[in-house]
Motif scaffolding. Structure first.
Motif, PDB file in Angstrom:
ATOM      1  N   MET A  15       5.290   9.004   3.259  1.00  0.00           N
ATOM      2  CA  MET A  15       4.881   7.613   3.060  1.00  0.00           C
ATOM      3  C   MET A  15       6.085   6.668   3.123  1.00  0.00           C
ATOM      4  O   MET A  15       5.994   5.545   3.634  1.00  0.00           O
ATOM      5  CB  MET A  15       4.161   7.474   1.719  1.00  0.00           C
ATOM      6  CG  MET A  15       2.813   8.171   1.709  1.00  0.00           C
ATOM      7  SD  MET A  15       2.062   8.219   0.086  1.00  0.00           S
ATOM      8  CE  MET A  15       0.655   9.261   0.420  1.00  0.00           C
TER       9      MET A  15
ATOM     10  N   GLN B  82       6.768   6.135   6.740  1.00  0.00           N
ATOM     11  CA  GLN B  82       5.789   5.219   7.342  1.00  0.00           C
ATOM     12  C   GLN B  82       6.102   3.769   6.978  1.00  0.00           C
ATOM     13  O   GLN B  82       6.035   2.871   7.820  1.00  0.00           O
ATOM     14  CB  GLN B  82       4.388   5.585   6.863  1.00  0.00           C
ATOM     15  CG  GLN B  82       3.887   6.925   7.371  1.00  0.00           C
ATOM     16  CD  GLN B  82       2.529   7.266   6.788  1.00  0.00           C
ATOM     17  OE1 GLN B  82       1.683   6.397   6.678  1.00  0.00           O
ATOM     18  NE2 GLN B  82       2.340   8.517   6.424  1.00  0.00           N
ATOM     19  N   ALA B  83       6.430   3.539   5.716  1.00  0.00           N
ATOM     20  CA  ALA B  83       6.768   2.177   5.289  1.00  0.00           C
ATOM     21  C   ALA B  83       7.984   1.663   6.040  1.00  0.00           C
ATOM     22  O   ALA B  83       8.025   0.511   6.492  1.00  0.00           O
ATOM     23  CB  ALA B  83       7.008   2.152   3.777  1.00  0.00           C
TER      24      ALA B  83
ATOM     25  N   TYR C 164       0.822  -1.202   0.000  1.00  0.00           N
ATOM     26  CA  TYR C 164       0.000   0.000   0.000  1.00  0.00           C
ATOM     27  C   TYR C 164       0.859   1.256   0.000  1.00  0.00           C
ATOM     28  O   TYR C 164       0.661   2.169  -0.814  1.00  0.00           O
ATOM     29  CB  TYR C 164      -0.930  -0.019   1.213  1.00  0.00           C
ATOM     30  CG  TYR C 164      -1.718   1.248   1.377  1.00  0.00           C
ATOM     31  CD1 TYR C 164      -2.784   1.542   0.523  1.00  0.00           C
ATOM     32  CD2 TYR C 164      -1.406   2.165   2.373  1.00  0.00           C
ATOM     33  CE1 TYR C 164      -3.509   2.720   0.655  1.00  0.00           C
ATOM     34  CE2 TYR C 164      -2.122   3.332   2.520  1.00  0.00           C
ATOM     35  CZ  TYR C 164      -3.177   3.608   1.659  1.00  0.00           C
ATOM     36  OH  TYR C 164      -3.883   4.757   1.801  1.00  0.00           O
ATOM     37  N   ARG C 165       1.831   1.333   0.906  1.00  0.00           N
ATOM     38  CA  ARG C 165       2.661   2.537   0.995  1.00  0.00           C
ATOM     39  C   ARG C 165       3.454   2.766  -0.287  1.00  0.00           C
ATOM     40  O   ARG C 165       3.533   3.882  -0.808  1.00  0.00           O
ATOM     41  CB  ARG C 165       3.632   2.410   2.172  1.00  0.00           C
ATOM     42  CG  ARG C 165       2.967   2.212   3.518  1.00  0.00           C
ATOM     43  CD  ARG C 165       2.181   3.428   3.924  1.00  0.00           C
ATOM     44  NE  ARG C 165       1.510   3.219   5.217  1.00  0.00           N
ATOM     45  CZ  ARG C 165       0.580   4.004   5.692  1.00  0.00           C
ATOM     46  NH1 ARG C 165       0.186   5.053   4.996  1.00  0.00           N
ATOM     47  NH2 ARG C 165       0.015   3.749   6.859  1.00  0.00           N
TER      48      ARG C 165
ATOM     49  N   GLU D 135      -5.568   9.455   3.034  1.00  0.00           N
ATOM     50  CA  GLU D 135      -4.342   9.292   2.269  1.00  0.00           C
ATOM     51  C   GLU D 135      -4.633   9.073   0.792  1.00  0.00           C
ATOM     52  O   GLU D 135      -3.952   9.617  -0.088  1.00  0.00           O
ATOM     53  CB  GLU D 135      -3.528   8.126   2.828  1.00  0.00           C
ATOM     54  CG  GLU D 135      -2.956   8.375   4.208  1.00  0.00           C
ATOM     55  CD  GLU D 135      -2.173   7.166   4.715  1.00  0.00           C
ATOM     56  OE1 GLU D 135      -2.151   6.136   4.006  1.00  0.00           O
ATOM     57  OE2 GLU D 135      -1.586   7.265   5.805  1.00  0.00           O
TER      58      GLU D 135
END
Length: 454
Positions: free
Chosen positions: A256, A259-260, A223-224, A334
């Motif tokens: 992002m 976050q990943a 997703y990221r 997002e």
């Protein structure tokens, strides 16, 4: 009646069998017994022949042959006892009778047959003893008859009872040893089988763990990275004509990516320590600092587009829990920032579900939105969440690609939907997906509130 080799004492798995003998030493032992019995019967036969006036050679040969039959006592114990009883009147075969009765009692012979032969042997010894005592007395009236009968009875019991009792003890002991040996062999086989099953279960557990890790890695990264690729493509498109928008897109890509990396560190921390309860909080604590280091340009863009800061998105994970239903708004935000038209609707009264149920619902929505990024850029998406008391349902429905948005050309391994179904099925729910009549795609999942594992 015969006795097979399996009924012989001490039947083992050693050297090769010799006829009905299990071991060569048994053959040698019986051969020695037969030879001694043959010599004894021949000597006693020669003495009896002198007393009875019978040719000595005939009785010596008879005694040698009859006594030699003791060699076959393991094969034909009944015949040995009968021959011994038959030659008792010739005052020979006593040792043969004793050994034959022992063998008869020790082997698996019917008790009725053993009793009859023991009775015949006892009667034969009694009669022969009475005759011999009467023959040896010079004056038959010197002793009363009951004394002779008493001596004959004691002689009969003393010759018949001990070998029978000793044979029964040996037979019972042999059967006990064989039973213990069989039980030990059975336990060894069971232990071997349990070891094989334990190895199979361990292999199955390793395979399941590999699958779970692969599924988690896919959920964390796909997703990221998909959003990062979408924003990178947008950055490339607007870099020249709109520098401010390019800066905002670059900031989003950076957020992002952080976050990943944070999620990857969490998972790697669990794998290294084997105890997520101790490793994960320490690693997750780094998330807020990552947010504080994010470019300031990312924050206005988040506010304009509804994007929640990274620290808020991962706030539920900071206290040791995975994604929950409260984070769906941030997830949708997002996607809106990336240019996707997403509508989120919630039906029913919100309820408290098991942590794994909420995490699975979140992952289902996340995977469905990732697939829209990959395969239907620019499509409108509807995310519907329904609280039904004992269960929770989610539907992600998207239309066809609008043909205007650029295709990010994201690779697909085909494992996302499979992993999603595995998650849902493991909790006792159901998951389906497929194309719609309008040319779009839909993903639907229903899970029980308690998250009962099937």
């Amino acid at each position: 009646m015969t006795v097979t080799g399996a009924e012989i004492a001490g039947g083992g798995q050693g050297p090769p069998r010799l006829w009905w003998w299990e071991r060569p030493r048994s053959f040698v032992f019986d051969l020695a017994l037969g030879l001694l019995s043959a010599v004894e019967c021949a000597v006693l036969g020669a003495r009896f022949a002198g007393e009875a006036g019978v040719p000595v050679v005939a009785l010596v040969l008879l005694g040698f042959v009859a006594g030699g039959l003791l060699v076959v006592r393991r094969r034909w114990p009944i015949a040995v006892v009968l021959v011994a009883v038959a030659i008792l009147p010739a005052d020979m075969g006593y040792s043969m009778l004793v050994v034959g009765l022992y063998t008869l009692a020790a082997f698996e012979m019917p008790r009725r047959v053993t009793g009859v032969l023991a009775g015949m042997s006892g009667l034969g010894v009694f009669v022969v003893t009475v005759v011999r005592l009467n023959h040896l007395r010079d004056d038959p009236t010197s002793q009363p008859d009951w004394v002779v009968w008493l001596i004959a009875g004691l002689m009969s019991v003393g010759m018949i009872a001990p070998p029978l009792l000793l044979g029964m003890y040996a037979g019972a002991r042999r059967r006990l040893v064989e039973s213990l040996r069989e039980r030990a062999d059975g336990l060894e086989r069971e232990l071997s089988l349990l070891a094989e099953r334990a190895e199979e279960r361990a292999e199955w557990a390793r395979s399941e763990e590999r699958t779970r890790i692969a599924r988690e890695m896919h959920d964390v990264v796909a997703y990221r990275v998909s959003l990062m690729v979408v924003h990178a493509a947008a950055l490339e498109a607007v870099a020249v004509r709109d520098p401010q928008q390019a800066v905002r897109n670059a900031a989003l890509v950076g957020d992002m990516g952080r976050q990943a990396l944070t999620e990857l560190r969490e998972m790697l921390g669990v794998l290294r320590t084997g105890d997520g309860g101790r490793a994960v909080p320490a690693v997750r604590a780094a998330a807020p600092s990552v947010v504080r280091e994010a470019p300031l340009a990312a924050r206005p863009a988040a506010a304009d587009g509804g994007l929640v800061a990274v620290g808020a998105v991962r706030g539920a994970e900071a206290d040791g829990h995975g994604p929950c239903l409260d984070e769906l708004d941030a997830l949708v935000g997002e996607c809106r920032v990336s240019g996707m038209a997403v509508e989120l609707s919630v039906d029913g009264e919100s309820a408290t579900y098991a942590a794994e149920v909420e995490q699975t619902v979140y992952r289902v929505v996340q995977e469905a939105l990732t697939n829209v990024h990959k395969h239907a850029p620019g499509a409108k998406v509807q995310v519907r969440l329904a609280h039904r008391g004992t269960e929770v349902a989610v539907l992600v429905l998207n239309g066809p690609a609008d043909g205007v948005a650029a295709n990010a050309d994201l690779p697909s391994g085909g494992n996302g939907l499979i992993g999603m179904k595995e998650r849902v099925t493991a909790l006792g729910g159901g998951c389906v997906w497929g194309t719609t009549d309008a040319g779009g795609f839909k993903v639907s999942a229903v899970l029980p509130a308690s998250g009962t594992r099937g």
